[in-house]
Design a protein around this motif. Structure first.
Motif, short mmCIF file in Angstrom:
data_model
loop_
_atom_site.label_atom_id
_atom_site.label_comp_id
_atom_site.label_asym_id
_atom_site.label_seq_id
_atom_site.Cartn_x
_atom_site.Cartn_y
_atom_site.Cartn_z
N VAL A 253 57.02 -21.40 -12.45
CA VAL A 253 56.38 -22.26 -13.44
C VAL A 253 57.18 -22.18 -14.74
O VAL A 253 57.41 -21.09 -15.26
N GLY A 254 57.63 -23.34 -15.23
CA GLY A 254 58.40 -23.36 -16.48
C GLY A 254 57.69 -24.21 -17.52
O GLY A 254 57.10 -25.23 -17.21
N GLY A 255 57.75 -23.75 -18.77
CA GLY A 255 57.16 -24.52 -19.86
C GLY A 255 58.21 -24.83 -20.91
O GLY A 255 58.90 -23.93 -21.37
N GLY A 256 58.41 -26.11 -21.24
CA GLY A 256 59.36 -26.50 -22.28
C GLY A 256 60.76 -26.02 -21.98
O GLY A 256 61.28 -26.21 -20.87
N THR A 257 61.41 -25.36 -22.97
CA THR A 257 62.77 -24.84 -22.74
C THR A 257 62.78 -23.75 -21.68
O THR A 257 63.83 -23.46 -21.10
N VAL B 67 54.32 -15.51 -8.16
CA VAL B 67 54.50 -16.60 -9.12
C VAL B 67 55.41 -16.06 -10.23
O VAL B 67 55.27 -14.92 -10.66
N ILE B 68 56.36 -16.90 -10.65
CA ILE B 68 57.26 -16.50 -11.74
C ILE B 68 57.05 -17.49 -12.88
O ILE B 68 57.16 -18.70 -12.68
N ALA B 69 56.71 -16.99 -14.05
CA ALA B 69 56.42 -17.87 -15.19
C ALA B 69 57.42 -17.63 -16.31
O ALA B 69 57.68 -16.48 -16.69
N VAL B 70 58.00 -18.74 -16.81
CA VAL B 70 58.97 -18.65 -17.91
C VAL B 70 58.63 -19.74 -18.93
O VAL B 70 58.67 -20.93 -18.60
N GLY B 71 58.30 -19.33 -20.14
CA GLY B 71 57.96 -20.34 -21.15
C GLY B 71 57.32 -19.70 -22.34
O GLY B 71 57.44 -18.48 -22.55
N PRO B 72 56.61 -20.47 -23.14
CA PRO B 72 55.94 -19.91 -24.32
C PRO B 72 54.92 -18.84 -23.88
O PRO B 72 54.28 -18.99 -22.83
N GLN C 185 50.58 -9.39 -15.38
CA GLN C 185 49.18 -8.97 -15.47
C GLN C 185 49.01 -7.74 -16.36
O GLN C 185 47.89 -7.42 -16.75
N THR C 186 50.11 -7.06 -16.65
CA THR C 186 50.00 -5.81 -17.42
C THR C 186 50.53 -5.95 -18.85
O THR C 186 50.59 -4.99 -19.59
N VAL C 187 50.94 -7.17 -19.23
CA VAL C 187 51.51 -7.40 -20.57
C VAL C 187 50.40 -7.61 -21.60
O VAL C 187 49.41 -8.29 -21.32
N ASP C 188 50.56 -7.03 -22.79
CA ASP C 188 49.61 -7.26 -23.89
C ASP C 188 50.02 -8.58 -24.58
O ASP C 188 50.83 -8.59 -25.50
N TRP C 189 49.44 -9.67 -24.10
CA TRP C 189 49.85 -11.00 -24.59
C TRP C 189 49.47 -11.23 -26.04
O TRP C 189 50.22 -11.87 -26.79
N ASP C 190 48.30 -10.76 -26.44
CA ASP C 190 47.85 -11.05 -27.82
C ASP C 190 48.80 -10.40 -28.83
O ASP C 190 49.10 -10.98 -29.87
N GLU C 191 49.30 -9.22 -28.51
CA GLU C 191 50.26 -8.55 -29.39
C GLU C 191 51.55 -9.38 -29.50
O GLU C 191 52.08 -9.59 -30.59
N ILE C 192 52.05 -9.87 -28.37
CA ILE C 192 53.29 -10.66 -28.37
C ILE C 192 53.11 -11.95 -29.16
O ILE C 192 53.96 -12.33 -29.98
N ILE C 193 52.00 -12.62 -28.96
CA ILE C 193 51.76 -13.89 -29.64
C ILE C 193 51.68 -13.66 -31.15
O ILE C 193 52.26 -14.40 -31.95
#
Ligand code: FES
Length: 282
Positions: A104-108, A184-189, A246-254
């Motif tokens: 799954v790719g988003g934008g660039t 699933v592999i996700a690359v994007g924002p 599933q183990t990444v702290d997304w809110d910190e990264i954002i």
């Protein structure tokens, strides 16, 4: 100097460069990245390679001109080049044991997903590709993906091309339709990767994400690219760029990605470089 030997304008603000870097091209693997500087005062820009050609001795980068430094890069022409290109950095994509995946790719992020998806397909893995864009004008690499994966699905937020909706909707539909994915592999924002992981968690599908981060040295020494994964400090430059989403702290990264937004705006309006830090191209 690392000379630009080919330039393609993929959309109004998205640029493709093939750059002479034979030593990097010799060692590069899908999923790895480089750090570039246009001049000695320039920002260090980390970018996952969109491809490499060992025979020609070139690497490919694709980026969006969104900030001061990426706009300077976008203005470069064939024959000009970069003062430094360091790499290949980070760990390559792993494909062991995979039979069927959805990328799954988003934008660039689609440009960065390109070598991953087509590399897996070339290795005999069945690849479904979901590409998401804001609108039709931003769609890139459609023909290239069509030739390099098993099934291609395009979504746009406004419905101006492909299916109206988000990549998360399409992925959910594919899973609900009975398609079984080993990964699933996700690359994007980061926001997209966060919600892709929320979808796949419900179906217990392993999800690998490719992270971009603020980077300075690219060797694990400065701490600039720290992220929290499974409750532990990890460094995107040496431990990544791919992690179990599933183990990444997304809110910190954002929150961290928004940190230098004001300085970037100022740098752009004053035509100056931002000292120290770097940004990515989401
Ligand atoms: Fe310095 Fe990763 S860029 S630790």
């Amino acid at each position: 100097m690392y000379k630009i030997v080919n330039k393609k304008q993929l959309s109004h603000d998205m640029v493709w460069f093939d750059i002479e870097a034979p030593l990097i091209a010799k060692k590069a693997k899908p999923g790895q990245f480089v750090i570039l500087r246009t001049d000695e005062y320039g920002e260090r820009i980390p970018l996952t390679m969109a491809g490499h050609d060992e025979e020609k001795g070139t690497i490919t980068i694709v980026f969006q001109a969104v900030g001061k430094s990426t706009n300077i890069m976008a203005a470069l022409e064939v024959g000009q080049g970069f003062k430094d290109v360091v790499g290949p950095l980070g760990k390559p994509t792993t494909t062991e044991g995979l039979k069927r995946v959805c990328v799954v790719g988003g934008g660039t992020g689609n440009a960065l997903a390109y070598p991953i998806a087509t590399g897996m397909h070339a290795a005999g893995i069945q690849v479904d590709m979901v590409m998401g864009f804001k609108n039709k004008d931003l769609v890139i690499l459609e023909e290239e993906f069509k030739a390099g994966v098993d099934n291609l699905y395009i979504t746009t937020d406004d419905g101006s091309y492909g299916e109206k909706g988000f990549t998360t909707d399409k992925l959910k539909q594919l899973i609900e339709d009975g398609n079984k994915y080993d990964e699933v592999i996700a690359v994007g924002p980061p926001i997209m990767m966060k919600f892709i992981c929320a979808v796949t968690k419900n179906y217990d599908i392993k999800t690998v994400v490719s992270l971009t981060a603020l980077m300075i040295d690219g060797t694990g020494m400065c701490g600039g690219c720290r992220v929290t994964v499974d409750g532990e400090n990890k460094y995107v430059c040496v431990d990544g760029p791919e992690f179990d989403g599933q183990t990444v702290d997304w809110d910190e990264i954002i929150a961290r990605n928004a940190f230098y937004f004001k300085e970037e705006e100022e740098a752009r309006s004053h035509n100056c470089h931002i000292a120290g830090g770097v940004r990515h191209n989401d």
